[in-house]
Design a protein around this motif. Structure first.
Motif, PDB file in Angstrom:
ATOM      1  N   SER A   1     -21.398 -28.392  -1.435  1.00  0.00           N
ATOM      2  CA  SER A   1     -19.989 -28.767  -1.310  1.00  0.00           C
ATOM      3  C   SER A   1     -19.224 -27.748  -0.471  1.00  0.00           C
ATOM      4  CB  SER A   1     -19.359 -28.887  -2.695  1.00  0.00           C
ATOM      5  OG  SER A   1     -17.991 -29.133  -2.602  1.00  0.00           O
TER       6      SER A   1
ATOM      7  N   TYR B   1     -34.774 -27.840 -19.158  1.00  0.00           N
ATOM      8  CA  TYR B   1     -33.549 -28.578 -18.859  1.00  0.00           C
ATOM      9  C   TYR B   1     -32.417 -27.616 -18.505  1.00  0.00           C
ATOM     10  CZ  TYR B   1     -29.341 -31.354 -19.432  1.00  0.00           C
ATOM     11  OH  TYR B   1     -28.113 -31.932 -19.231  1.00  0.00           O
TER      12      TYR B   1
ATOM     13  N   THR C   1     -25.427 -27.928  -5.892  1.00  0.00           N
ATOM     14  CA  THR C   1     -24.335 -28.852  -5.612  1.00  0.00           C
ATOM     15  C   THR C   1     -23.090 -28.101  -5.144  1.00  0.00           C
ATOM     16  OG1 THR C   1     -25.179 -30.379  -7.268  1.00  0.00           O
ATOM     17  CG2 THR C   1     -22.895 -30.663  -6.615  1.00  0.00           C
ATOM     18  N   SER C   2     -22.790 -26.993  -5.786  1.00  0.00           N
ATOM     19  CA  SER C   2     -21.629 -26.190  -5.404  1.00  0.00           C
ATOM     20  C   SER C   2     -21.800 -25.617  -3.997  1.00  0.00           C
ATOM     21  CB  SER C   2     -21.428 -25.062  -6.410  1.00  0.00           C
ATOM     22  OG  SER C   2     -20.370 -24.231  -6.021  1.00  0.00           O
ATOM     23  N   ASN C   3     -22.976 -25.098  -3.696  1.00  0.00           N
ATOM     24  CA  ASN C   3     -23.230 -24.539  -2.367  1.00  0.00           C
ATOM     25  C   ASN C   3     -23.146 -25.616  -1.289  1.00  0.00           C
ATOM     26  OD1 ASN C   3     -23.626 -22.044  -3.511  1.00  0.00           O
ATOM     27  ND2 ASN C   3     -25.851 -22.163  -3.483  1.00  0.00           N
TER      28      ASN C   3
ATOM     29  N   ALA D   1     -29.400 -26.997 -10.315  1.00  0.00           N
ATOM     30  CA  ALA D   1     -28.800 -28.168  -9.665  1.00  0.00           C
ATOM     31  C   ALA D   1     -27.297 -27.983  -9.502  1.00  0.00           C
ATOM     32  CB  ALA D   1     -29.097 -29.428 -10.474  1.00  0.00           C
ATOM     33  N   SER D   2     -26.655 -27.397 -10.487  1.00  0.00           N
ATOM     34  CA  SER D   2     -25.217 -27.152 -10.398  1.00  0.00           C
ATOM     35  C   SER D   2     -24.902 -26.176  -9.271  1.00  0.00           C
ATOM     36  CB  SER D   2     -24.699 -26.612 -11.728  1.00  0.00           C
ATOM     37  OG  SER D   2     -23.331 -26.328 -11.647  1.00  0.00           O
ATOM     38  N   ASN D   3     -25.690 -25.117  -9.160  1.00  0.00           N
ATOM     39  CA  ASN D   3     -25.475 -24.139  -8.090  1.00  0.00           C
ATOM     40  C   ASN D   3     -25.720 -24.772  -6.720  1.00  0.00           C
ATOM     41  OD1 ASN D   3     -24.854 -22.165  -9.927  1.00  0.00           O
ATOM     42  ND2 ASN D   3     -26.893 -21.255  -9.918  1.00  0.00           N
TER      43      ASN D   3
ATOM     44  N   GLN E   1     -30.669 -27.607 -14.892  1.00  0.00           N
ATOM     45  CA  GLN E   1     -29.239 -27.921 -14.813  1.00  0.00           C
ATOM     46  C   GLN E   1     -28.482 -26.820 -14.079  1.00  0.00           C
ATOM     47  OE1 GLN E   1     -26.854 -27.323 -18.169  1.00  0.00           O
ATOM     48  NE2 GLN E   1     -25.262 -28.730 -17.552  1.00  0.00           N
ATOM     49  N   THR E   2     -28.796 -25.570 -14.373  1.00  0.00           N
ATOM     50  CA  THR E   2     -28.127 -24.451 -13.704  1.00  0.00           C
ATOM     51  C   THR E   2     -28.430 -24.461 -12.211  1.00  0.00           C
ATOM     52  OG1 THR E   2     -28.242 -23.131 -15.714  1.00  0.00           O
ATOM     53  CG2 THR E   2     -27.880 -21.946 -13.663  1.00  0.00           C
TER      54      THR E   2
END
Length: 72
Positions: A50, A35, A46-48, A42-44, A39-40
Motif C-alpha cells: 500500500s 496462523y 499488505t502495508s508495504n 501478510a499484514s506487513n 497473519q503478521t
C-alpha cells in the motif's frame, strides 16, 4: 484385590486415546503458531504494498504534447 490391581496395571486400552489427545493438541498448537506468523507477515506485506503504490504517480501516457505557442 490383588487380581484387580494386576489387571488394572496390565490394561492398556486408554493409552492409545491419551496418545491421540496429546498428538492432536500438538497439531492444534502448531497450527495456531503458524496462523499468527502468517497473519503478521501478510499484514506487513499488505502495508508495504500500500505504501509503495501510494507513492507512485500516474503520468499521461499517449497524451499529445502541450502547445508551446511557437506556431506552425
Amino acid at each position: 484385590m490383588m487380581k484387580f490391581v494386576k489387571n488394572f496395571r496390565n490394561d492398556e486400552d486408554g493409552a492409545v486415546t491419551v496418545d491421540w489427545v496429546v498428538l492432536t493438541a500438538a497439531v492444534v498448537g502448531l497450527a495456531i503458531a503458524a496462523y499468527g506468523s502468517i497473519q503478521t507477515g501478510a499484514s506487513n506485506m499488505t502495508s508495504n504494498t500500500s505504501d509503495f503504490l501510494g507513492a507512485q504517480t500516474i503520468g499521461e501516457v499517449g497524451a499529445p504534447a502541450a502547445d508551446t505557442g511557437t506556431g506552425g
